[in-house]
Structures are given as C-alpha cells and as structure tokens.
Design an enzyme around this catalytic site. Structure first.
Site, PDB file in Angstrom:
ATOM      1  N   SER A 297      40.243  22.288 -19.177  1.00 16.17           N
ATOM      2  CA  SER A 297      40.343  20.833 -19.151  1.00 16.17           C
ATOM      3  C   SER A 297      41.054  20.320 -20.394  1.00 16.17           C
ATOM      4  O   SER A 297      41.024  20.955 -21.450  1.00 16.17           O
ATOM      5  CB  SER A 297      38.940  20.234 -19.102  1.00 16.17           C
ATOM      6  OG  SER A 297      38.257  20.598 -20.284  1.00 16.17           O
ATOM      7  N   LYS A 298      41.662  19.162 -20.213  1.00 21.91           N
ATOM      8  CA  LYS A 298      42.385  18.493 -21.299  1.00 21.91           C
ATOM      9  C   LYS A 298      41.506  18.275 -22.510  1.00 21.91           C
ATOM     10  O   LYS A 298      41.977  18.217 -23.626  1.00 21.91           O
ATOM     11  CB  LYS A 298      42.832  17.118 -20.805  1.00 21.91           C
ATOM     12  CG  LYS A 298      44.229  17.064 -20.292  1.00 21.91           C
ATOM     13  CD  LYS A 298      44.631  15.608 -20.120  1.00 21.91           C
ATOM     14  CE  LYS A 298      45.572  15.508 -18.946  1.00 21.91           C
ATOM     15  NZ  LYS A 298      45.832  14.186 -18.493  1.00 21.91           N
ATOM     16  N   ARG A 299      40.215  18.075 -22.228  1.00 23.06           N
ATOM     17  CA  ARG A 299      39.322  17.770 -23.340  1.00 23.06           C
ATOM     18  C   ARG A 299      39.200  18.948 -24.310  1.00 23.06           C
ATOM     19  O   ARG A 299      38.958  18.786 -25.475  1.00 23.06           O
ATOM     20  CB  ARG A 299      37.936  17.366 -22.838  1.00 23.06           C
ATOM     21  CG  ARG A 299      37.749  15.861 -22.778  1.00 23.06           C
ATOM     22  CD  ARG A 299      36.455  15.492 -22.098  1.00 23.06           C
ATOM     23  NE  ARG A 299      36.477  15.861 -20.705  1.00 23.06           N
ATOM     24  CZ  ARG A 299      35.609  16.673 -20.116  1.00 23.06           C
ATOM     25  NH1 ARG A 299      34.632  17.218 -20.809  1.00 23.06           N
ATOM     26  NH2 ARG A 299      35.702  16.944 -18.837  1.00 23.06           N
ATOM     27  N   GLN A 300      39.346  20.163 -23.778  1.00 24.60           N
ATOM     28  CA  GLN A 300      39.157  21.320 -24.650  1.00 24.60           C
ATOM     29  C   GLN A 300      40.452  21.976 -25.126  1.00 24.60           C
ATOM     30  O   GLN A 300      40.451  22.691 -26.120  1.00 24.60           O
ATOM     31  CB  GLN A 300      38.266  22.347 -23.944  1.00 24.60           C
ATOM     32  CG  GLN A 300      36.901  21.762 -23.630  1.00 24.60           C
ATOM     33  CD  GLN A 300      35.840  22.825 -23.428  1.00 24.60           C
ATOM     34  OE1 GLN A 300      35.929  23.917 -23.961  1.00 24.60           O
ATOM     35  NE2 GLN A 300      34.824  22.497 -22.661  1.00 24.60           N
ATOM     36  N   ALA A 301      41.521  21.764 -24.406  1.00 30.24           N
ATOM     37  CA  ALA A 301      42.791  22.367 -24.839  1.00 30.24           C
ATOM     38  C   ALA A 301      43.943  21.551 -24.284  1.00 30.24           C
ATOM     39  O   ALA A 301      43.786  20.855 -23.289  1.00 30.24           O
ATOM     40  CB  ALA A 301      42.895  23.798 -24.324  1.00 30.24           C
TER      41      ALA A 301
END
Ligand code: GLU
Length: 478
Positions: A254-258
């Site tokens: 996910s965008k939140r993590q990478a």
C-alpha cells in the site's frame, strides 16, 4: 514450442504501479528468453477511469526501466491497432455473433432495477448475481425493445448445469471454478464499448497471444474468458497468475507503507537497473545465491517455473541496498551525466572537474542519487559564514593550536594531494599530541562548516591549498 507471444495490457488510469512493472518485466523476460515477442496493448474500455497522458507516462516509465516492446501503440505492428478504443467495431461484431449463436443476449435492465435486485440478494445473504430476467425474453421480444429504442447491454450466458471450468495455471497448477460461482457477464455496454472480458479475449486471440502472464487479481476472470474462448471456438492461451506484492508486515502493498509508483523511484534517484533487478526478484528466484543481475542476464535465466505462489514482500531496504551497489558500479563520468542537471547551484558553480571530484568523494555513501546534494553540503557550506556555535568552538585554545599548526604545515606542502594532506595530519598528531576528534573536528568545522562528510584529506585536496589555508585562517584569533 510455438513462437511465444505475450502482452502487457495496462489500463491508462494513472501512473505505472510497481506491480505493473513486475508484470511487464516478467512478460518481457519470458518473451525474450524464448526469442518471442512482447506486445503492449492499452486497455482503455472503461472510459470513466481514463487519465490524460497516462498512456505516455506508462510508455515512458517502461522504457526508462528497459522494458521494451516489439509491438504497441508507440511502435505499430502487424496486429494493431493496439489501443482498445480503436477496435470497437471488432468487439461489436463479435458480440453480435454471440447473440446470433444464442450464447449472449441483450439485457434492458435499468441500473435502478439491478440495484434493487442486488439489495434483495444482500438481505437474503445471497451473493449478488444477475437474475436472468432478460435471458428469458424471446428473440422477438428483445427485438421489439430494441426497436423501441430502449438502451441495452449484451450479456453472455453462463450455463450453470455444465461441468467446472478447469485450467492449468503455469504458476499455480490446476485450478477449477464452478459455473455457479459466475453470473451472466456484461460483455458490451450501452455505449457500445466492450467490457474488459470481451475485449481482452478477442485481442488475445487476434494478437496471437500464447501466454497470458498477469496479476493474481485477474484469476477469477479466467472462467469467464474460457467460456468466451469456447463460444468462439478459439484455442485458449496458457495462463500464469503472479502473486500479490506485500508490505513487510505481509499486508497488501500500500501507498501508506511504500512508494508504489515507478515514477516515485525514478524521482528518488533509484537507477533503472537497480529497480529492475529488485523487481525481478519479487517472487522469482534462481537456484544460485546470485542477487545482482543485469536485464540481459535476467533474459538468459528467467523461467516461469521459478516463480513462487506466495506473496512477494516489497522490501525497500533491499532496494536501497541494491541501488547502492549499482551506484558503485558507475564511473564518475556516468554518475555526473545522470545527476548534473539536478546538482545544487552552489555545486554547479565549480568547474566540471571539481564537481566530478566531489561526486567521487561521496559516491560510496550514496543509496539513491537524490541524496547527492545533501552529501555535497560539506563542499559548499564553508562558503557561508560559520554559525556562532562553530565560531565559539573554534575559539578554544586547543582548536586554535590545531588550526595554526595545520596552516603552517599546509604552507610547506608543495604537492597538494589527499596523501600529503593526510600525512600532514599524522605529523601534527605526532608533534602536538592532539589526535582523533581533538585534531580532526576543528579542522573539519573550519573547512566545511559541517560535523560530518567525506574524509578530510579528500575534501582538502578538492579545495586546493589556497582555499584550505584561507578557510582555516579566517578562524584564527588575533
Ligand atoms: N487491463 C488489465 C489491467 O489493467 C489487464 C489484465 C490482463 O492482463 O488481462 O491490468
């Protein structure tokens, strides 16, 4: 084996996702390994999701990564056009053929009716499925509604009483779907555009695709595609579905993590060869310990049977490690060509020769190219006035002694190199007894206005004798 033909079939709905790059790369490597062809096809049938310029961006990101195509909208080819919105007639003709054969039918159900039907199914805890209302219309009834001008879609029939849809996935082995898991699929929309399923199957057939390699999220589409191949009496391609990409905590990437856009990595100064190498190892491996591969080496050794079924963890630390390795392989001239446009103004004020020396001095500490300007700060900050803290620190008796002795030493050096400067440091150590931080910190602060940076003799060498002496001199208290 027959001539291998594969395709990468993105929808132009935004940037190229790293998962998309992996799909494209695996298609490319598989095709090239088998001396086959790799086709780029733009699947833009969902006109509501189109993003302007997405197609150009996709092609740009792919070519940056070195994934090239033998055919595509940007290259042409024997089986074009390669953009689905330019092939509408072909899809409409085939949808009509299915209606004619009795394998598909027009459906006049309104969005409101379908919504209501689904709501009722939800309440009854049934899966949302088309209830077949229009399938029961006679040909004449349907024709009459068409004449009336009612809008309609075309749905393909799924016969629930037939045996399972079974196929052999080249990564996952035998897979089976019950026909009752599927309902009558829309294949042509009211606007005359096909849905993904119809366009995908028709294009794979006419573009002579032998292997469909794509993400796991498309696995559940295969039975619908198999049914279409059967209706058209076409041979199915072979299927291979790649596992999901995961965050390090094994949740879906996910965008939140990478960062998930290839463009983000481009901007960060990740080298294409590093990203490709890293992506190739997401779910694929060799039987050796080798981790660094050029794209040409990957073409040599790539095979589908070494792709794993389980999710592949997208570990950005490993990517940084790889990028660091690839940066080390570059010559200074190559690095300079890559970064010169993005160097800070202060760095650019130096001659090209000096800029290259500066880059060489920090090369070994770089994980991404975007860190470069920060790493070069010690070479440029000393042009500014030192901070009050630094000035204070350099006023101490010990610092003054070090600075004075160094100035005297530097003045005696004829051949000013990092070796002779290093030697000067060692001599001072012997003569004065100052060593380690006591010796180097005042010099570093006076020369660079920074606490850290490359080795001092290297910096001093780049500055040259005059500048070094001047920088040290300005801190001498009189
Ligand atoms: N257009 C689909 C996508 O966006 C293609 C899926 C497939 O390869 O069949 O990924």
């Amino acid at each position: 084996m027959e001539q291998v033909r594969v395709r990468f079939a993105p929808s132009p709905t935004g940037y190229l996702h790293v998962g998309g790059l992996r799909t494209a790369l695996f298609n490319y490597l598989f095709a090239k390994h088998h001396k086959g062809q790799c086709v780029l096809r733009i699947e833009d049938t969902d006109q509501t999701r189109l993003v302007p310029e997405a197609q150009e961006n996709l092609i740009h990101s792919l070519s940056w990564a070195g994934v090239t195509f033998d055919e595509g909208p940007h290259k042409g080819g024997e089986y074009g056009p390669y953009v689905q919105s330019q092939r509408l007639e072909l899809y409409q003709k085939h949808a009509a053929q299915l209606v004619e054969q009795g394998d598909a039918y027009p459906c006049f159900c309104s969005v409101a009716r379908l919504e209501e039907m689904r709501e009722k199914q939800r309440q009854r805890k049934q899966p949302p499925r088309y209830d077949g209302l229009c399938r029961r219309l006679s040909k004449e009834e349907a024709q009459a509604k068409i004449q009336e001008g009612l809008p309609y879609v075309i749905r393909m029939k799924i016969i629930h009483s037939q045996g399972n849809y079974t196929f052999n996935d080249l990564i996952r082995g035998d897979i089976s779907f019950q026909p009752t898991q599927i309902d009558d699929q829309v294949i042509l929309k009211t606007d005359g555009f096909p849905t993904y399923h119809l366009a995908n199957v028709i294009d794979d057939h006419y573009m002579k695709i032998t292997h469909v390699i794509r993400g796991e999220e498309w696995l559940s589409s295969v039975p619908k595609h198999i049914q279409l191949y059967r209706y058209f009496k076409w041979e199915e391609p072979q299927f291979a579905h790649l596992s999901l990409l995961l965050n390090t905590d094994r949740s879906k990437l996910s965008k939140r993590q990478a960062d998930v856009a290839v463009e983000d990595y481009m901007k960060k100064g990740v080298l294409p060869e590093a990203l490709v190498n890293f992506i190739a190892l997401l779910g694929w491996h060799t039987d050796t310990m080798q981790e660094l591969f050029t794209i040409d080496e990957l073409r040599e050794v790539f095979s589908l049977d070494r792709i794993g079924k389980s999710g592949a963890v997208f570990n950005t630390e490993k990517l940084e490690w790889m990028n660091h390795k690839y940066i080390q392989k570059k010559t200074v001239d190559e690095l300079y060509d890559l970064v010169s446009a993005d160097l800070s103004q202060e760095v650019k004020e130096n001659t090209e020769e000096i800029q290259k020396k500066m880059i060489a001095a920090v090369q070994s500490s770089l994980s991404t190219l975007s860190e470069l300007n920060e790493k070069l700060i010690p070479f440029v900050r000393a042009n500014e006035e030192a901070s009050p803290e630094i000035r204070e620190q350099l006023k101490s008796e010990d610092s003054q002694a070090v600075l004075r002795t160094m100035i005297a030493k530097l003045e005696t050096i004829d051949e000013f190199t990092s070796e002779t400067i290093g030697q000067a440091g060692k001599d001072i150590q012997k003569e004065t007894g100052y060593k380690g931080k006591q010796l180097w910190l005042p010099l570093r602060l006076a020369l660079t206005n920074s606490m850290q940076g490359p080795e001092l003799p290297v910096i001093a060498d780049i500055f040259g004798k005059e500048k070094c002496i001047a920088f040290l001199q300005r801190h001498i208290e009189v």
